[in-house]
Write an enzyme that holds these catalytic residues in place. Structure first.
Site, PDB file in Angstrom:
ATOM      1  CG  ASN A  22      -2.171  -0.860   0.911  1.00  0.00           C
ATOM      2  OD1 ASN A  22      -3.006  -0.489   0.080  1.00  0.00           O
ATOM      3  ND2 ASN A  22      -2.267  -2.009   1.561  1.00  0.00           N
ATOM      4  CG  HIS A  40      -9.898  -3.103   8.306  1.00  0.00           C
ATOM      5  ND1 HIS A  40      -9.068  -3.705   9.227  1.00  0.00           N
ATOM      6  CD2 HIS A  40     -10.977  -3.913   8.189  1.00  0.00           C
ATOM      7  CE1 HIS A  40      -9.632  -4.819   9.648  1.00  0.00           C
ATOM      8  NE2 HIS A  40     -10.789  -4.967   9.038  1.00  0.00           N
TER       9      HIS A  40
HETATM   10  C1  GAR Z   1      -3.130  -4.699   4.036  1.00  0.00           C
HETATM   11  O1  GAR Z   1      -3.980  -5.717   3.578  1.00  0.00           O
HETATM   12  C2  GAR Z   1      -3.865  -3.797   5.014  1.00  0.00           C
HETATM   13  O2  GAR Z   1      -5.191  -3.576   4.663  1.00  0.00           O
HETATM   14  C3  GAR Z   1      -3.758  -4.601   6.278  1.00  0.00           C
HETATM   15  O3  GAR Z   1      -2.446  -5.078   6.276  1.00  0.00           O
HETATM   16  C4  GAR Z   1      -2.029  -5.281   4.918  1.00  0.00           C
HETATM   17  C5  GAR Z   1      -0.707  -4.575   4.704  1.00  0.00           C
HETATM   18  O4  GAR Z   1      -0.188  -4.877   3.438  1.00  0.00           O
HETATM   19  N1  GAR Z   1      -4.058  -3.808   7.428  1.00  0.00           N
HETATM   20  C6  GAR Z   1      -4.748  -4.265   8.478  1.00  0.00           C
HETATM   21  O5  GAR Z   1      -5.143  -5.409   8.558  1.00  0.00           O
HETATM   22  C7  GAR Z   1      -4.992  -3.249   9.579  1.00  0.00           C
HETATM   23  N2  GAR Z   1      -5.952  -3.755  10.516  1.00  0.00           N
HETATM   24  P1  GAR Z   1       0.983  -3.993   2.820  1.00  0.00           P
HETATM   25  O6  GAR Z   1       2.088  -3.941   3.860  1.00  0.00           O
HETATM   26  O7  GAR Z   1       1.411  -4.750   1.599  1.00  0.00           O
HETATM   27  O8  GAR Z   1       0.437  -2.640   2.497  1.00  0.00           O
END
Ligand code: GAR
Length: 213
Positions: free
Chosen positions: A14, A109
């Site tokens: 992200n 989220h």
């Molecule tokens: C993502 O899926 C985000 O939505 C989630 O962690 C992942 C991070 O991925 N966040 C949560 O679950 C917060 N409660 P990334 O490091 O590749 O962006």
């Protein structure tokens, strides 16, 4: 132009979506600082490759949540940050930090809130048998995974989905929803009044709902 601080704990896909979006000349925010609470967060490499300032602030190095959050706050302020994005940041923030950054603190989220709060949104969606899943970008409130919803993106749940396949599909939606929500806030095209989000024009309102087949 808003100065964005991005908080991460892991892979940073992200964060990469924000980096890519913010490289467009007309994007209304620039990333001023990336902070990870783990030195091994993969996103730190992505930030460095993009030439962005990074910091590691380890929660284990702080006696309690308040002092960890105070360190985050000080680093963000000294970098001139005025909008903070939690992009896979897996620490609960104290009510004091959340209040200090009220309506300037955005989270992504991996579920269609208010369903499936917590750490395993995609697994909860598979277990519940829902046929539509997705992600939510929202302003952070002291209560976990709650706050005014800025953008939601929906994806189908296939009968043969596992947690991994659904999480991957939701992640694709996240990479659209997060830069979009940040742009809406940073450009002043939406404002927050209490717990309500006001979209200033029809285009901004339409951008808040994303449907992926
Ligand atoms: C993502 O899926 C985000 O939505 C989630 O962690 C992942 C991070 O991925 N966040 C949560 O679950 C917060 N409660 P990334 O490091 O590749 O962006």
């Amino acid at each position: 132009m808003r100065a964005l601080g991005v908080l991460i704990s892991g892979r940073g896909s992200n964060l990469q979506a924000l980096i890519t979006a913010s490289e467009a000349p007309d994007y209304p925010a620039r990333i001023a600082l990336v902070i990870a609470n783990r030195a091994d967060a993969g996103g730190l490499q992505l930030a460095a490759a993009a030439g962005l300032p990074t910091l590691v602030i380890r929660h284990q190095d702080h006696a309690d949540r308040a002092s960890f959050d105070a360190a985050l706050d000080a680093a963000l302020r000294s970098a001139g940050v005025d909008l903070v994005c939690l992009a896979g940041f897996m620490r609960l923030l104290t009510p004091g930090f959340v209040a200090a950054w009220r309506d300037r603190l955005i989270n992504i989220h991996p579920s269609l809130l208010p369903s499936f709060k917590g750490t395993d949104g995609p697994a909860q969606a598979v277990a519940a048998g829902v046929r539509i899943a997705g992600c939510t970008v929202h302003m952070v409130r002291a209560e976990m995974d709650a706050g005014p919803i800025l953008v939601q993106a929906a994806v189908p749940v296939r009968p043969d989905d596992t947690e991994a396949t659904l999480a991957a599909r939701i992640l694709t939606a996240e990479h659209i929803a997060l830069p979009r929500a940040v742009a809406l806030v940073a450009s002043g095209r939406i404002t927050i009044a209490g717990e309500q989000v006001h979209y200033h024009d029809a285009e901004a309102a339409a951008a808040a709902s994303v449907f992926l087949a």
